[in-house]
Design an enzyme around this catalytic site. Structure first.
Site, PDB file in Angstrom:
ATOM      1  N   LEU A  18       0.774  -1.163  -0.017  1.00 19.91           N
ATOM      2  CA  LEU A  18      -0.105   0.082   0.211  1.00 19.91           C
ATOM      3  C   LEU A  18       0.633   1.646  -0.121  1.00 19.91           C
ATOM      4  CD1 LEU A  18      -2.586  -0.804   2.842  1.00 19.91           C
ATOM      5  CD2 LEU A  18      -3.211  -0.663   0.197  1.00 19.91           C
ATOM      6  N   GLY A  19       2.355   1.683   0.693  1.00 23.78           N
ATOM      7  CA  GLY A  19       2.749   2.655   0.540  1.00 23.78           C
ATOM      8  C   GLY A  19       3.879   2.460   2.020  1.00 23.78           C
ATOM      9  N   MET A  23       8.835   5.543   8.829  1.00 27.49           N
ATOM     10  CA  MET A  23       8.820   4.182   9.607  1.00 27.49           C
ATOM     11  C   MET A  23       8.668   3.112   9.221  1.00 27.49           C
ATOM     12  SD  MET A  23       8.507   5.014  13.112  1.00 27.49           S
ATOM     13  CE  MET A  23       6.604   4.019  14.411  1.00 27.49           C
ATOM     14  N   GLU A  25       6.890   0.038   5.737  1.00 32.07           N
ATOM     15  CA  GLU A  25       6.378  -0.038   5.173  1.00 32.07           C
ATOM     16  C   GLU A  25       4.665  -0.767   5.485  1.00 32.07           C
ATOM     17  OE1 GLU A  25      10.083  -2.094   2.945  1.00 32.07           O
ATOM     18  OE2 GLU A  25       8.535  -3.154   3.238  1.00 32.07           O
ATOM     19  N   VAL A  26       3.832  -0.367   4.386  1.00 31.06           N
ATOM     20  CA  VAL A  26       2.220  -0.777   4.893  1.00 31.06           C
ATOM     21  C   VAL A  26       2.013  -1.383   3.357  1.00 31.06           C
ATOM     22  CG1 VAL A  26      -0.353   0.202   5.409  1.00 31.06           C
ATOM     23  CG2 VAL A  26       2.229   1.412   6.056  1.00 31.06           C
ATOM     24  N   ASP A 136       1.299  15.241  14.478  1.00 36.66           N
ATOM     25  CA  ASP A 136       1.568  15.106  13.159  1.00 36.66           C
ATOM     26  C   ASP A 136       0.110  14.988  12.540  1.00 36.66           C
ATOM     27  OD1 ASP A 136       3.158  15.255  10.510  1.00 36.66           O
ATOM     28  OD2 ASP A 136       3.155  13.153  10.810  1.00 36.66           O
TER      29      ASP A 136
END
Length: 227
Positions: A18-19, A23, A25-26, A136
């Site tokens: 996904l992206g 931090m 990867e997803v 954030d």
């Protein structure tokens, strides 16, 4: 090496990438026990030796798990894959688009803006009431779904002491979801005084100056993201 379709982390089978961010990867994955889609944030093996990043991932998990709210993403599980040395967090899978993606398509109607703004403001109120500052808040960290807006990514979250409350009201120093002023096992804060954290375009003046942030910083971020 990124995970591929069919790879497994515990009971979770990876379906697609996904992206990626600072931090890790997803991935979109499927919980093979419950046959439901989930989103997995992975701290890859080449980052697993970074104790600060591991603590940030843990802090994010603690922060989100302490917040039960319809407009805050849900954390389902945490895990560690021993063989490949991968730490990961398992979130609800959200279908929709980020507020950033929506804004790129053109102006948002006033009615939609008010609806989304109210939902995110309510989510922030819940977090601040629990002694958590997001730090954030930006359009990329708000997901628009059919059921409403969802506040994402508490990786930079910070715990605060609520005025008039006892020390027991403070969030424990372990929190998914990329910094917090909580004490590390060695006794030194992960986010040192004077360290700048956040996304520059949305930072409050105190964040830019490396000073302590509280709920008012999120309010400033919230206003920057809405204009």
């Amino acid at each position: 090496m990124p995970l591929g379709s069919g790879d497994k982390l515990g009971p979770y089978q990876i379906e697609s990438f996904l992206g990626a961010g600072g931090m890790g990867e997803v991935y979109r994955a499927r919980d093979t026990r419950l046959n439901r889609l989930v989103a997995i944030k992975v701290l890859p093996s080449h980052l697993s030796t970074n104790s600060e990043l591991k603590q940030r991932l843990e802090r994010e998990a603690r922060a989100i798990s302490s917040l039960q709210h319809a407009n805050i993403c849900v954390l389902h599980d945490v895990g560690h894959e021993v063989e490949r040395g991968i730490d990961y967090l398992v979130f609800e899978y959200l279908e929709g688009e980020t507020l950033l993606e929506r804004l790129r398509k053109g102006p948002i109607s006033l009615s939609e803006l008010v609806k989304v703004g109210a939902q995110i403001a309510d989510a922030l109120d819940r977090a601040h009431g629990a002694g958590i500052v997001h730090r954030d808040l930006k359009p990329a960290n708000v997901m628009l779904t059919k059921s409403g807006a969802k506040l994402l990514d508490f990786g930079l979250a910070k715990s605060i002491t609520i005025a008039g409350a006892s020390n027991s009201a403070r969030l424990p120093a372990f929190t998914a979801t990329a910094t917090m002023s909580a004490a590390s096992p060695g006794g030194s804060p992960i986010t040192q005084q004077g360290m700048i954290v956040g996304t520059f375009n949305y930072m409050s003046p105190e964040q830019v100056q490396g000073q302590e942030a509280d709920g008012r910083s999120d309010v400033f971020n919230f206003w920057c993201g809405s204009v």
